[in-house]
Design a protein around this motif. Structure first.
Motif, mmCIF file in Angstrom:
data_model
loop_
_atom_site.group_PDB
_atom_site.id
_atom_site.type_symbol
_atom_site.label_atom_id
_atom_site.label_comp_id
_atom_site.label_asym_id
_atom_site.label_seq_id
_atom_site.Cartn_x
_atom_site.Cartn_y
_atom_site.Cartn_z
ATOM 1 N N PHE A 178 -42.056 -30.549 -6.573
ATOM 2 C CA PHE A 178 -42.254 -29.625 -7.684
ATOM 3 C C PHE A 178 -43.734 -29.416 -7.987
ATOM 4 C CE2 PHE A 178 -37.880 -31.106 -9.379
ATOM 5 C CZ PHE A 178 -37.253 -30.265 -8.477
ATOM 6 N N ARG A 179 -44.517 -30.467 -7.859
ATOM 7 C CA ARG A 179 -45.960 -30.303 -8.073
ATOM 8 C C ARG A 179 -46.567 -29.427 -6.991
ATOM 9 N NH1 ARG A 179 -47.370 -36.577 -9.904
ATOM 10 N NH2 ARG A 179 -47.063 -36.234 -12.156
ATOM 11 N N HIS A 180 -46.034 -29.525 -5.781
ATOM 12 C CA HIS A 180 -46.480 -28.644 -4.692
ATOM 13 C C HIS A 180 -46.105 -27.198 -4.981
ATOM 14 C CE1 HIS A 180 -47.025 -26.907 -0.714
ATOM 15 N NE2 HIS A 180 -45.738 -26.590 -0.695
ATOM 16 N N TRP A 181 -44.891 -26.971 -5.426
ATOM 17 C CA TRP A 181 -44.417 -25.613 -5.724
ATOM 18 C C TRP A 181 -45.046 -25.038 -6.983
ATOM 19 C CZ3 TRP A 181 -38.428 -26.421 -4.905
ATOM 20 C CH2 TRP A 181 -38.100 -26.118 -3.579
ATOM 21 N N GLY A 182 -45.113 -25.852 -8.044
ATOM 22 C CA GLY A 182 -45.393 -25.319 -9.365
ATOM 23 C C GLY A 182 -44.142 -24.613 -9.889
ATOM 24 N N TYR A 183 -44.164 -24.214 -11.157
ATOM 25 C CA TYR A 183 -42.989 -23.556 -11.728
ATOM 26 C C TYR A 183 -42.689 -22.244 -11.015
ATOM 27 C CZ TYR A 183 -43.242 -26.956 -15.517
ATOM 28 O OH TYR A 183 -43.261 -28.128 -16.245
ATOM 29 N N GLN A 184 -43.723 -21.498 -10.683
ATOM 30 C CA GLN A 184 -43.507 -20.218 -10.008
ATOM 31 C C GLN A 184 -42.863 -20.418 -8.641
ATOM 32 O OE1 GLN A 184 -43.865 -17.262 -11.427
ATOM 33 N NE2 GLN A 184 -43.027 -16.282 -9.579
ATOM 34 N N GLY A 185 -43.351 -21.397 -7.897
ATOM 35 C CA GLY A 185 -42.780 -21.672 -6.580
ATOM 36 C C GLY A 185 -41.341 -22.149 -6.673
ATOM 37 N N PHE A 186 -41.050 -22.954 -7.691
ATOM 38 C CA PHE A 186 -39.675 -23.422 -7.898
ATOM 39 C C PHE A 186 -38.748 -22.243 -8.151
ATOM 40 C CE2 PHE A 186 -36.381 -24.489 -11.032
ATOM 41 C CZ PHE A 186 -35.669 -25.452 -10.340
ATOM 42 N N LEU A 187 -39.168 -21.342 -9.045
ATOM 43 C CA LEU A 187 -38.332 -20.190 -9.382
ATOM 44 C C LEU A 187 -38.183 -19.246 -8.191
ATOM 45 C CD1 LEU A 187 -39.602 -19.489 -13.011
ATOM 46 C CD2 LEU A 187 -37.472 -20.609 -12.311
ATOM 47 N N GLU A 188 -39.216 -19.103 -7.384
ATOM 48 C CA GLU A 188 -39.114 -18.272 -6.180
ATOM 49 C C GLU A 188 -38.104 -18.875 -5.201
ATOM 50 O OE1 GLU A 188 -43.087 -17.994 -4.724
ATOM 51 O OE2 GLU A 188 -43.722 -16.515 -6.234
ATOM 52 N N HIS A 189 -38.124 -20.194 -5.066
ATOM 53 C CA HIS A 189 -37.139 -20.852 -4.212
ATOM 54 C C HIS A 189 -35.721 -20.590 -4.727
ATOM 55 C CE1 HIS A 189 -35.051 -23.948 -1.892
ATOM 56 N NE2 HIS A 189 -34.528 -24.365 -3.035
ATOM 57 N N CYS A 190 -35.541 -20.654 -6.047
ATOM 58 C CA CYS A 190 -34.217 -20.399 -6.631
ATOM 59 C C CYS A 190 -33.761 -18.969 -6.356
ATOM 60 C CB CYS A 190 -34.248 -20.673 -8.130
ATOM 61 S SG CYS A 190 -34.474 -22.420 -8.559
ATOM 62 N N VAL A 191 -34.688 -18.013 -6.416
ATOM 63 C CA VAL A 191 -34.344 -16.615 -6.110
ATOM 64 C C VAL A 191 -33.876 -16.494 -4.665
ATOM 65 C CG1 VAL A 191 -35.306 -14.299 -5.788
ATOM 66 C CG2 VAL A 191 -35.825 -15.594 -7.873
ATOM 67 N N GLN A 192 -34.569 -17.180 -3.759
ATOM 68 C CA GLN A 192 -34.169 -17.139 -2.345
ATOM 69 C C GLN A 192 -32.784 -17.757 -2.151
ATOM 70 O OE1 GLN A 192 -37.326 -19.111 -0.227
ATOM 71 N NE2 GLN A 192 -38.869 -17.609 -0.835
ATOM 72 N N ALA A 193 -32.515 -18.856 -2.848
ATOM 73 C CA ALA A 193 -31.193 -19.483 -2.750
ATOM 74 C C ALA A 193 -30.111 -18.559 -3.288
ATOM 75 C CB ALA A 193 -31.183 -20.814 -3.509
ATOM 76 N N ALA A 194 -30.386 -17.896 -4.417
ATOM 77 C CA ALA A 194 -29.416 -16.965 -4.992
ATOM 78 C C ALA A 194 -29.156 -15.799 -4.044
ATOM 79 C CB ALA A 194 -29.904 -16.459 -6.347
ATOM 80 N N ASP A 195 -30.218 -15.287 -3.406
ATOM 81 C CA ASP A 195 -30.050 -14.198 -2.431
ATOM 82 C C ASP A 195 -29.159 -14.642 -1.271
ATOM 83 O OD1 ASP A 195 -31.618 -12.485 -3.911
ATOM 84 O OD2 ASP A 195 -33.442 -12.820 -2.746
ATOM 85 N N PHE A 196 -29.353 -15.862 -0.808
ATOM 86 C CA PHE A 196 -28.551 -16.403 0.296
ATOM 87 C C PHE A 196 -27.065 -16.408 -0.073
ATOM 88 C CE2 PHE A 196 -26.377 -19.999 2.246
ATOM 89 C CZ PHE A 196 -26.696 -19.863 3.591
ATOM 90 N N TYR A 197 -26.764 -16.946 -1.269
ATOM 91 C CA TYR A 197 -25.359 -17.034 -1.677
ATOM 92 C C TYR A 197 -24.784 -15.672 -2.061
ATOM 93 C CZ TYR A 197 -25.755 -22.069 -1.433
ATOM 94 O OH TYR A 197 -25.937 -23.359 -0.981
ATOM 95 N N ARG A 198 -25.634 -14.744 -2.506
ATOM 96 C CA ARG A 198 -25.144 -13.396 -2.777
ATOM 97 C C ARG A 198 -24.635 -12.749 -1.499
ATOM 98 N NH1 ARG A 198 -29.484 -11.388 -4.323
ATOM 99 N NH2 ARG A 198 -29.310 -11.689 -6.571
ATOM 100 N N ARG A 199 -25.360 -12.946 -0.410
ATOM 101 C CA ARG A 199 -24.917 -12.390 0.875
ATOM 102 C C ARG A 199 -23.612 -13.064 1.323
ATOM 103 N NH1 ARG A 199 -30.548 -12.784 1.731
ATOM 104 N NH2 ARG A 199 -30.305 -14.715 2.935
#
Length: 463
Positions: free
Chosen positions: A315-336
């Protein structure tokens, strides 16, 4: 029962009067409660039986992250020693601070002394402990229905009275909840907890609207109960416009009721980072969360230090923005994945089942169109295994275990090819059920016809 008077803005509800008798019998952990004092400068601690890090066999732990640019996170020296050592029962201080910041950023809550976070070995452990804080065996508990069976199971083991509250495509039904509470016998204590999965509900996949959440929050204040917001699929929301997503109960509580302190929010890293790391987060009023921590002190001492430090490093590597971007990518994956399963269902299950496409999460809730007297449990447990298809029957998600025609289908791991075949096999089960019903009906009619003919011939019919 009338509404309570409006409290001044910023009022913090004290949940302590709702605490169970059993949680008040828990004493502070004799050792764990002293561990925070070790951080005081100059303190010499002879408290904990901590192993010496010199005896640990690990020199370093390295994790390589997925992504276009390879990145390796390495735990070594003091950080590694901390990751392999006993920790605090509420969780790693750095990880707790990170989660507190996330809750402020995502849910818009202000940092104050009225709420806190704690970490658990998965959110289900935290939910179980939170129920111990507010309920005693035999108490009545309200559950949004269909309900996650992992929670229903341990509540049944405690001999709780499970009070089902219906839901629809808009999530939990506040009108039904109000009817349940208004009709509650006056000589009995009202339920103190409502358990709900508001985003991508497990198993229905529906997401509760803000309007329904607001009505539930008002009812919580009026009838004096806690809301257990189990939001494991919050970050797997398929609504692409964040402005259109329903806010959490935690985010809405102050605005709706002019108070905070009735929401116990459970977040999980299982669906977005790793299920095997077993990390869950509880956010709630300080008095209640501290009671959960007290149970941890006495039962399993603490959540895993190793996985906490690994997660914190990520999480320190990602930061909050990186964490949320990862979540968006995961949501896109499951949407497909959802869209692929919906296409398979449209192709093979039209006329054999009904469903609503999930708005978040990992599940389709299929209502099979079956002959009278048939249910999904019998169908799946007998014919389903023969047809090489596994799914969870609807009965498992009804707290009082009624027969049902529904089944939960998880699409998270299934290829598009297997989705097509799975829906084809479910269709075959439904068709065979109707054929079996037709043949049984035909046999019954034939027996009746034969009996009538024999009666006309004066023969005695022996059943």
């Amino acid at each position: 029962m009338g509404s309570m008077s409006c409290e001044p803005e910023g009022f913090v509800f004290d949940p302590s009067p709702l605490f169970s008798r059993r949680v008040q019998r828990w004493e502070p952990g004799a050792i764990r409660s002293l561990l925070p004092l070790e951080a005081i400068p100059g303190m010499i601690s002879l408290v904990a039986g901590k192993p010496n890090p010199a005896t640990f066999p690990f020199a370093k732990i390295s994790i390589t992250l997925n992504g276009p640019e390879e990145k390796t996170i390495t735990l070594e020296d003091a950080v590694l020693s901390e990751a392999l050592q006993y920790g605090l029962p509420a969780g790693h201080p750095g990880l707790l601070k990170w989660f507190e910041g996330l809750q402020q950023a995502v849910h818009g809550i202000e940092k104050s002394g009225s709420w806190m976070c704690c970490v658990g070995n998965g959110s289900q452990e935290l939910i179980h402990k939170a129920f111990q804080v507010f309920t005693d065996p035999g108490d009545a508990v309200m559950l949004e229905t269909p309900a996650y069976p992992g929670v229903s199971a341990f509540l049944r083991a405690d001999q709780m009275e499970l009070v089902e509250v219906g839901s629809s495509r808009d999530g939990i039904d506040p009108a039904h909840l109000e009817r349940v509470l208004e009709s509650w016998p006056r000589d009995r204590e009202l339920p103190k907890v409502l358990y709900t999965v508001p985003t991508g509900s497990n198993p229905t996949g529906v997401t509760c609207t803000e309007a329904n959440k607001a009505r539930v929050l008002r009812l919580a204040k009026r009838f004096n109960f806690m809301i257990f917001e189990d939001d494991a699929y919050y970050f797997l929301n398929f609504e692409e416009d964040p402005a259109k997503r329903a806010r959490s109960y935690l985010a809405m509580e102050q605005e709706v009721n002019g108070e905070t302190g009735r929401v116990m929010r459970f977040d999980s890293l299982s669906k977005i980072v790793s299920s095997g790391m077993r990390l869950g987060i509880l956010t709630g009023p300080v008095q209640a969360v501290q009671r959960v921590v007290k149970i941890t002190e006495n039962i399993n001492l603490q959540p895993s230090s190793t996985t906490q430090v690994l997660a914190l490093s990520l999480f320190r590597h990602w930061g909050y923005q990186g964490f949320l971007e990862h979540c968006v990518q995961a949501a896109d994956f499951y949407r497909r994945k959802r869209d692929a399963f919906a296409a398979a269902a449209e192709r093979h299950l039209q006329g054999r089942a009904t469903w609503e496409a999930p708005s978040a999460g990992m599940f389709f809730w299929l209502k099979l169109i079956l002959p009278p007297g048939y249910d999904s449990f019998d169908l799946l447990s007998k014919k389903g295994i023969e047809q090489r298809i596994l799914a969870i029957p609807g009965m498992a998600f009804l707290p009082n275990m009624r027969a049902a025609c529904q089944l939960r289908a998880s699409y998270s791991l299934v290829s598009e090819e297997d989705m097509q075949e799975a829906c084809r096999r479910i269709a075959r089960l439904v068709d065979e059920a109707w054929l079996e019903d037709f043949l049984e009906h035909a046999k019954t009619m034939a027996r009746h016809k034969q009996a009538m003919l024999m009666q006309r011939k004066g023969e005695v019919v022996v059943e």
